[in-house]
Design a protein around this motif. Structure first.
Motif, mmCIF file in Angstrom:
data_model
loop_
_atom_site.group_PDB
_atom_site.id
_atom_site.type_symbol
_atom_site.label_atom_id
_atom_site.label_comp_id
_atom_site.label_asym_id
_atom_site.label_seq_id
_atom_site.Cartn_x
_atom_site.Cartn_y
_atom_site.Cartn_z
ATOM 1 N N MET A 1 0.443 -1.441 0.057
ATOM 2 C CA MET A 1 -0.129 0.037 -0.288
ATOM 3 C C MET A 1 0.545 0.885 0.021
ATOM 4 O O MET A 1 1.954 1.088 0.922
ATOM 5 C CB MET A 1 -0.695 -0.073 1.145
ATOM 6 N N ALA A 2 0.798 2.330 -0.474
ATOM 7 C CA ALA A 2 1.132 3.690 -0.959
ATOM 8 C C ALA A 2 1.052 4.069 0.088
ATOM 9 O O ALA A 2 -0.087 4.078 0.527
ATOM 10 C CB ALA A 2 1.150 3.738 -2.357
ATOM 11 N N ARG A 3 2.533 4.483 1.018
ATOM 12 C CA ARG A 3 2.326 5.678 1.655
ATOM 13 C C ARG A 3 1.677 7.016 1.497
ATOM 14 O O ARG A 3 1.122 7.527 0.430
ATOM 15 C CB ARG A 3 3.575 6.533 2.257
ATOM 16 N N LEU A 4 1.500 7.506 2.616
ATOM 17 C CA LEU A 4 0.308 8.480 2.844
ATOM 18 C C LEU A 4 0.986 9.839 1.597
ATOM 19 O O LEU A 4 0.491 10.191 0.648
ATOM 20 C CB LEU A 4 -0.054 9.265 3.660
ATOM 21 N N GLU A 5 2.148 9.872 2.467
ATOM 22 C CA GLU A 5 3.132 10.789 1.246
ATOM 23 C C GLU A 5 2.901 11.181 -0.369
ATOM 24 O O GLU A 5 2.945 11.800 -1.058
ATOM 25 C CB GLU A 5 4.845 11.190 1.483
ATOM 26 N N VAL A 75 -9.490 10.097 0.139
ATOM 27 C CA VAL A 75 -9.138 9.319 1.168
ATOM 28 C C VAL A 75 -8.583 8.121 0.393
ATOM 29 O O VAL A 75 -8.424 7.761 -0.599
ATOM 30 C CB VAL A 75 -10.666 8.657 1.688
ATOM 31 N N HIS A 76 -7.289 8.362 1.552
ATOM 32 C CA HIS A 76 -6.394 7.037 1.038
ATOM 33 C C HIS A 76 -5.976 6.053 2.605
ATOM 34 O O HIS A 76 -6.599 6.037 3.151
ATOM 35 C CB HIS A 76 -4.970 8.069 1.289
ATOM 36 N N ARG A 77 -6.303 4.602 1.777
ATOM 37 C CA ARG A 77 -6.347 3.539 2.419
ATOM 38 C C ARG A 77 -4.344 3.414 2.895
ATOM 39 O O ARG A 77 -3.981 2.703 2.093
ATOM 40 C CB ARG A 77 -6.827 2.477 2.038
ATOM 41 N N GLU A 78 -4.834 3.183 3.834
ATOM 42 C CA GLU A 78 -2.591 2.907 3.891
ATOM 43 C C GLU A 78 -3.292 1.338 5.280
ATOM 44 O O GLU A 78 -3.262 2.090 6.695
ATOM 45 C CB GLU A 78 -2.275 3.919 4.878
ATOM 46 N N GLY A 79 -3.107 -0.035 4.939
ATOM 47 C CA GLY A 79 -2.905 -0.643 5.404
ATOM 48 C C GLY A 79 -4.707 -0.860 6.189
ATOM 49 O O GLY A 79 -5.570 -0.962 5.771
ATOM 50 N N ALA A 80 -5.579 -0.531 7.832
ATOM 51 C CA ALA A 80 -6.349 -0.826 8.062
ATOM 52 C C ALA A 80 -6.251 0.115 8.103
ATOM 53 O O ALA A 80 -7.964 0.493 8.681
ATOM 54 C CB ALA A 80 -6.329 -1.312 9.059
ATOM 55 N N LEU A 84 -8.058 10.712 5.785
ATOM 56 C CA LEU A 84 -9.256 12.150 4.741
ATOM 57 C C LEU A 84 -8.506 13.059 4.163
ATOM 58 O O LEU A 84 -7.907 14.059 5.247
ATOM 59 C CB LEU A 84 -10.304 12.610 5.949
ATOM 60 N N VAL A 85 -7.865 13.298 3.151
ATOM 61 C CA VAL A 85 -6.685 14.263 2.429
ATOM 62 C C VAL A 85 -7.695 15.470 2.375
ATOM 63 O O VAL A 85 -8.569 15.544 1.779
ATOM 64 C CB VAL A 85 -5.102 13.469 1.956
ATOM 65 N N LEU A 86 -7.314 16.527 2.901
ATOM 66 C CA LEU A 86 -7.609 18.292 3.092
ATOM 67 C C LEU A 86 -6.820 18.969 2.158
ATOM 68 O O LEU A 86 -6.119 18.863 2.903
ATOM 69 C CB LEU A 86 -8.843 18.636 3.896
ATOM 70 N N GLU A 87 -7.301 20.088 2.176
ATOM 71 C CA GLU A 87 -6.278 21.670 1.681
ATOM 72 C C GLU A 87 -6.846 22.214 3.006
ATOM 73 O O GLU A 87 -7.542 22.467 3.049
ATOM 74 C CB GLU A 87 -6.628 22.040 0.950
#
Length: 299
Positions: A1-5, A75-80, A84-87
């Protein structure tokens, strides 16, 4: 799974090295990861749990084209985990700073409540809208929960018995609020309209965050939440500016009804703090944002 960054860099069309991840922070019991990019823009990633899917609905649905909320990135999934990503783009309004922003806040409240005409046509990413109906039944339920939480906090020694008042006093607070809200037309509500959920951008524009409690109910519920710490004359000024933009009942009528609802708002706020006190095993009075105490002997 891709990292949040990596998710943020890919979504915004940036090189991975352009995204810098800052240390984790805690706010409102939810984990936040604040991110910055070298082009000066800022973003926030909020860790979601299943009960907050209403917030995803709001950002990805009816708020996208309104300018009332920060830009929705995804919305990004990282593992479990889900993020929620916002400006981000702004600083919060502090409780002591609410009065200074009265004209802009009144206009913002009017814009939120003015979305109600789109209610039947809301396009949401789930088959059934998940919203709260802030009617009389909901208020009575919140009142019972606050009473039980305060009783538990008193029993555990984390709150003084004086905060609970007598049963007749508590019922008076509820009945007074229900009377003020009677015959009020339901509108689209933010549900947690307070200064700390309002971001002020560099250009002075206001954006609302934390839409997890959005719902349908009387506009006065949002307004009394926002104006809880205002003096009476400031509350009247807010109502005057709101009614000038919205029309409907007079500013004086709205202000009087807001003053009738305010004790219930204080009581429900104490219930939230009581729960936090029991969970954190500390006194209810240690919290900096404790609402002004109800003066039960005046009720």
């Amino acid at each position: 799974m891709a990292r949040l960054e990596e998710f943020l860099a890919t979504t915004l069309g940036l090189a991975p090295e352009a995204v810098e991840l800052e240390p984790k922070a805690r706010r409102g019991g939810l984990e936040l990861r604040v991110l910055g990019t070298r082009d000066g823009r800022r973003y926030v990633a909020k860790k979601l749990h299943p009960a907050l899917r209403r917030e995803v609905q709001a950002y990805s649905g009816f708020l996208r084209s309104t300018g009332l909320a920060p830009g929705f990135i995804g919305v990004h999934r990282e593992g479990a985990d889900r993020w929620l990503v916002l400006e981000h783009g702004g600083a919060q309004i502090s409780r002591t700073d609410t009065a200074r922003h009265l004209p802009a806040l009144a206009a913002l409240a009017g814009r939120v409540h003015g979305l109600s005409h789109r209610w039947p046509r809301l396009r949401l990413p789930f088959p059934r809208p998940v919203h709260v109906n802030y009617g009389a039944r909901h208020l009575r339920g919140e009142w019972r929960i606050a009473t039980e939480r305060l009783q538990a906090a008193i029993k555990s020694g984390w709150a003084d018995s004086s905060v609970l008042g007598t049963e007749s006093q508590r019922r008076h607070v509820l009945q007074q609020a229900e009377e003020a809200l009677r015959a009020q037309a339901p509108v689209l509500l933010h549900g947690d309209f307070q200064g700390q959920n309002v971001l002020v951008g560099r250009e002075g524009t206001l954006r609302l965050v934390d839409w997890s409690a959005w719902g349908r109910g009387p506009a006065l519920l949002d307004m009394t939440s926002l104006t809880l710490d205002l003096k009476t004359d400031e509350l009247r000024e807010f109502c005057a500016r709101y009614t000038t933009a919205q029309g409907g009942e007079s500013a004086s009528e709205m202000a009087e009804k807001a003053l009738q609802i305010r004790p219930l708002r204080h009581f429900l706020g104490l219930g939230v703090l009581a729960r936090r006190a029991v969970l954190d095993r500390t006194s209810i009075h240690t919290y900096a944002n404790t609402p002004a105490r109800l003066t039960w002997n005046r009720l």
